[in-house]
Structures are given as C-alpha cells and as structure tokens.
Design a protein around this motif. Sequence first.
Motif, PDB file in Angstrom:
ATOM      1  N   LEU A  24     -57.911 -25.008  45.708  1.00  0.00           N
ATOM      2  CA  LEU A  24     -57.987 -25.630  47.029  1.00  0.00           C
ATOM      3  C   LEU A  24     -57.824 -27.147  46.978  1.00  0.00           C
ATOM      4  CD1 LEU A  24     -60.928 -23.522  48.479  1.00  0.00           C
ATOM      5  CD2 LEU A  24     -58.484 -23.287  48.983  1.00  0.00           C
ATOM      6  N   GLY A  25     -58.127 -27.738  45.839  1.00  0.00           N
ATOM      7  CA  GLY A  25     -58.110 -29.179  45.740  1.00  0.00           C
ATOM      8  C   GLY A  25     -56.829 -29.792  45.208  1.00  0.00           C
ATOM      9  N   ARG A  26     -55.922 -28.986  44.699  1.00  0.00           N
ATOM     10  CA  ARG A  26     -54.705 -29.543  44.098  1.00  0.00           C
ATOM     11  C   ARG A  26     -53.511 -29.315  45.013  1.00  0.00           C
ATOM     12  NH1 ARG A  26     -54.441 -28.406  37.823  1.00  0.00           N
ATOM     13  NH2 ARG A  26     -53.085 -30.210  37.939  1.00  0.00           N
ATOM     14  N   SER A  27     -52.844 -30.380  45.349  1.00  0.00           N
ATOM     15  CA  SER A  27     -51.699 -30.272  46.263  1.00  0.00           C
ATOM     16  C   SER A  27     -50.548 -29.489  45.646  1.00  0.00           C
ATOM     17  CB  SER A  27     -51.231 -31.663  46.693  1.00  0.00           C
ATOM     18  OG  SER A  27     -50.777 -32.401  45.579  1.00  0.00           O
ATOM     19  N   THR A  28     -50.411 -29.513  44.327  1.00  0.00           N
ATOM     20  CA  THR A  28     -49.308 -28.762  43.701  1.00  0.00           C
ATOM     21  C   THR A  28     -49.476 -27.265  43.931  1.00  0.00           C
ATOM     22  OG1 THR A  28     -50.474 -28.772  41.577  1.00  0.00           O
ATOM     23  CG2 THR A  28     -48.813 -30.475  41.921  1.00  0.00           C
ATOM     24  N   TYR A  29     -50.694 -26.769  43.871  1.00  0.00           N
ATOM     25  CA  TYR A  29     -50.918 -25.346  44.134  1.00  0.00           C
ATOM     26  C   TYR A  29     -50.592 -25.025  45.586  1.00  0.00           C
ATOM     27  CZ  TYR A  29     -53.441 -25.133  39.677  1.00  0.00           C
ATOM     28  OH  TYR A  29     -53.795 -25.194  38.360  1.00  0.00           O
ATOM     29  N   ARG A  30     -50.992 -25.900  46.480  1.00  0.00           N
ATOM     30  CA  ARG A  30     -50.734 -25.699  47.908  1.00  0.00           C
ATOM     31  C   ARG A  30     -49.220 -25.698  48.172  1.00  0.00           C
ATOM     32  NH1 ARG A  30     -54.698 -28.422  49.695  1.00  0.00           N
ATOM     33  NH2 ARG A  30     -53.786 -30.408  49.192  1.00  0.00           N
ATOM     34  N   GLN A  31     -48.506 -26.625  47.550  1.00  0.00           N
ATOM     35  CA  GLN A  31     -47.050 -26.705  47.728  1.00  0.00           C
ATOM     36  C   GLN A  31     -46.367 -25.453  47.196  1.00  0.00           C
ATOM     37  OE1 GLN A  31     -46.279 -30.333  45.637  1.00  0.00           O
ATOM     38  NE2 GLN A  31     -46.844 -31.629  47.367  1.00  0.00           N
ATOM     39  N   ARG A  32     -46.804 -24.982  46.042  1.00  0.00           N
ATOM     40  CA  ARG A  32     -46.205 -23.770  45.469  1.00  0.00           C
ATOM     41  C   ARG A  32     -46.490 -22.558  46.335  1.00  0.00           C
ATOM     42  NH1 ARG A  32     -48.150 -24.773  39.331  1.00  0.00           N
ATOM     43  NH2 ARG A  32     -46.881 -26.596  38.910  1.00  0.00           N
ATOM     44  N   ALA A  33     -47.705 -22.463  46.855  1.00  0.00           N
ATOM     45  CA  ALA A  33     -48.055 -21.339  47.728  1.00  0.00           C
ATOM     46  C   ALA A  33     -47.233 -21.380  49.007  1.00  0.00           C
ATOM     47  CB  ALA A  33     -49.547 -21.361  48.047  1.00  0.00           C
ATOM     48  N   THR A  34     -47.018 -22.570  49.548  1.00  0.00           N
ATOM     49  CA  THR A  34     -46.206 -22.719  50.758  1.00  0.00           C
ATOM     50  C   THR A  34     -44.770 -22.277  50.496  1.00  0.00           C
ATOM     51  OG1 THR A  34     -47.606 -24.521  51.539  1.00  0.00           O
ATOM     52  CG2 THR A  34     -45.396 -24.390  52.472  1.00  0.00           C
ATOM     53  N   GLU A  35     -44.219 -22.674  49.363  1.00  0.00           N
ATOM     54  CA  GLU A  35     -42.852 -22.274  49.008  1.00  0.00           C
ATOM     55  C   GLU A  35     -42.760 -20.761  48.806  1.00  0.00           C
ATOM     56  OE1 GLU A  35     -38.855 -22.066  48.024  1.00  0.00           O
ATOM     57  OE2 GLU A  35     -40.004 -23.553  49.151  1.00  0.00           O
ATOM     58  N   LEU A  36     -43.725 -20.190  48.130  1.00  0.00           N
ATOM     59  CA  LEU A  36     -43.722 -18.743  47.930  1.00  0.00           C
ATOM     60  C   LEU A  36     -43.816 -18.015  49.271  1.00  0.00           C
ATOM     61  CD1 LEU A  36     -43.749 -16.267  46.107  1.00  0.00           C
ATOM     62  CD2 LEU A  36     -46.232 -16.553  45.895  1.00  0.00           C
ATOM     63  N   ALA A  37     -44.661 -18.490  50.164  1.00  0.00           N
ATOM     64  CA  ALA A  37     -44.786 -17.877  51.491  1.00  0.00           C
ATOM     65  C   ALA A  37     -43.457 -17.937  52.236  1.00  0.00           C
ATOM     66  CB  ALA A  37     -45.883 -18.568  52.285  1.00  0.00           C
ATOM     67  N   ARG A  38     -42.758 -19.060  52.133  1.00  0.00           N
ATOM     68  CA  ARG A  38     -41.454 -19.192  52.791  1.00  0.00           C
ATOM     69  C   ARG A  38     -40.466 -18.163  52.246  1.00  0.00           C
ATOM     70  NH1 ARG A  38     -36.667 -20.789  51.851  1.00  0.00           N
ATOM     71  NH2 ARG A  38     -37.096 -21.555  49.768  1.00  0.00           N
ATOM     72  N   ARG A  39     -40.457 -17.998  50.938  1.00  0.00           N
ATOM     73  CA  ARG A  39     -39.536 -17.033  50.324  1.00  0.00           C
ATOM     74  C   ARG A  39     -39.878 -15.602  50.712  1.00  0.00           C
ATOM     75  NH1 ARG A  39     -38.588 -19.017  44.106  1.00  0.00           N
ATOM     76  NH2 ARG A  39     -37.735 -21.073  44.610  1.00  0.00           N
ATOM     77  N   VAL A  40     -41.154 -15.279  50.742  1.00  0.00           N
ATOM     78  CA  VAL A  40     -41.572 -13.920  51.102  1.00  0.00           C
ATOM     79  C   VAL A  40     -41.183 -13.621  52.545  1.00  0.00           C
ATOM     80  CG1 VAL A  40     -43.601 -12.460  51.505  1.00  0.00           C
ATOM     81  CG2 VAL A  40     -43.397 -13.762  49.381  1.00  0.00           C
ATOM     82  N   ARG A  41     -41.407 -14.579  53.446  1.00  0.00           N
ATOM     83  CA  ARG A  41     -41.026 -14.376  54.850  1.00  0.00           C
ATOM     84  C   ARG A  41     -39.530 -14.184  54.996  1.00  0.00           C
ATOM     85  NH1 ARG A  41     -44.910 -18.363  55.753  1.00  0.00           N
ATOM     86  NH2 ARG A  41     -43.297 -19.955  55.835  1.00  0.00           N
ATOM     87  N   ALA A  42     -38.735 -14.879  54.188  1.00  0.00           N
ATOM     88  CA  ALA A  42     -37.278 -14.807  54.284  1.00  0.00           C
ATOM     89  C   ALA A  42     -36.726 -13.521  53.664  1.00  0.00           C
ATOM     90  CB  ALA A  42     -36.645 -16.020  53.607  1.00  0.00           C
ATOM     91  N   ASP A  43     -37.479 -12.895  52.809  1.00  0.00           N
ATOM     92  CA  ASP A  43     -37.025 -11.698  52.112  1.00  0.00           C
ATOM     93  C   ASP A  43     -37.165 -10.482  53.019  1.00  0.00           C
ATOM     94  OD1 ASP A  43     -36.134 -10.010  50.109  1.00  0.00           O
ATOM     95  OD2 ASP A  43     -38.096  -9.845  49.155  1.00  0.00           O
ATOM     96  N   ASP A  44     -36.127  -9.675  53.071  1.00  0.00           N
ATOM     97  CA  ASP A  44     -36.171  -8.444  53.864  1.00  0.00           C
ATOM     98  C   ASP A  44     -36.507  -7.292  52.925  1.00  0.00           C
ATOM     99  OD1 ASP A  44     -35.972  -6.443  55.694  1.00  0.00           O
ATOM    100  OD2 ASP A  44     -33.878  -6.812  56.215  1.00  0.00           O
ATOM    101  N   GLY A  45     -37.776  -7.198  52.545  1.00  0.00           N
ATOM    102  CA  GLY A  45     -38.234  -6.185  51.602  1.00  0.00           C
ATOM    103  C   GLY A  45     -37.903  -4.760  52.000  1.00  0.00           C
TER     104      GLY A  45
END
Length: 64
Positions: A24-45
């Motif tokens: 929760l305290g590291r911005s790099t983890y937050r940025q990576r989670a945001t990017e992963l969320a973007r990719r998952v939303r864009a993927d048509d599983g």
Amino acid sequence: MAPRPLPLRELIADTLTDALRSCLGRSTYRQRATELARRVRADDGPAAVLSLITRLEGERGQRW
C-alpha cells in the motif's frame, strides 16, 4: 507487482502486516497494479476461451 510471497511458515500477523503496508505504501506496486488492471480490462477472455474450445473441438472432430 508486489513483495515476494510469504512462505506459510513465516505467515504471522506481523509479517502479513508488513507485506500489506509495503504494497500500500509503494507507488511502484500501485503503478504495476494499475497497468495490470488496464490490461485485464482490455483482454477479451471469454472470446479467447471460446476460440480455443472451437479449435480443440475441430481438431477432435478430425480425429474421429
């Protein structure tokens, strides 16, 4: 995207608390989670799964 996994033998309240605070305290983890969320939303599983099932069914039908 997050700290290393905690081995079960090390999983106690203090180590879990530390790991959660680190996430929760590291911005790099937050940025990576945001990017992963973007990719998952864009993927048509569901479409990918349907395509795979259709292909496998076609291969199976060719063998019979």
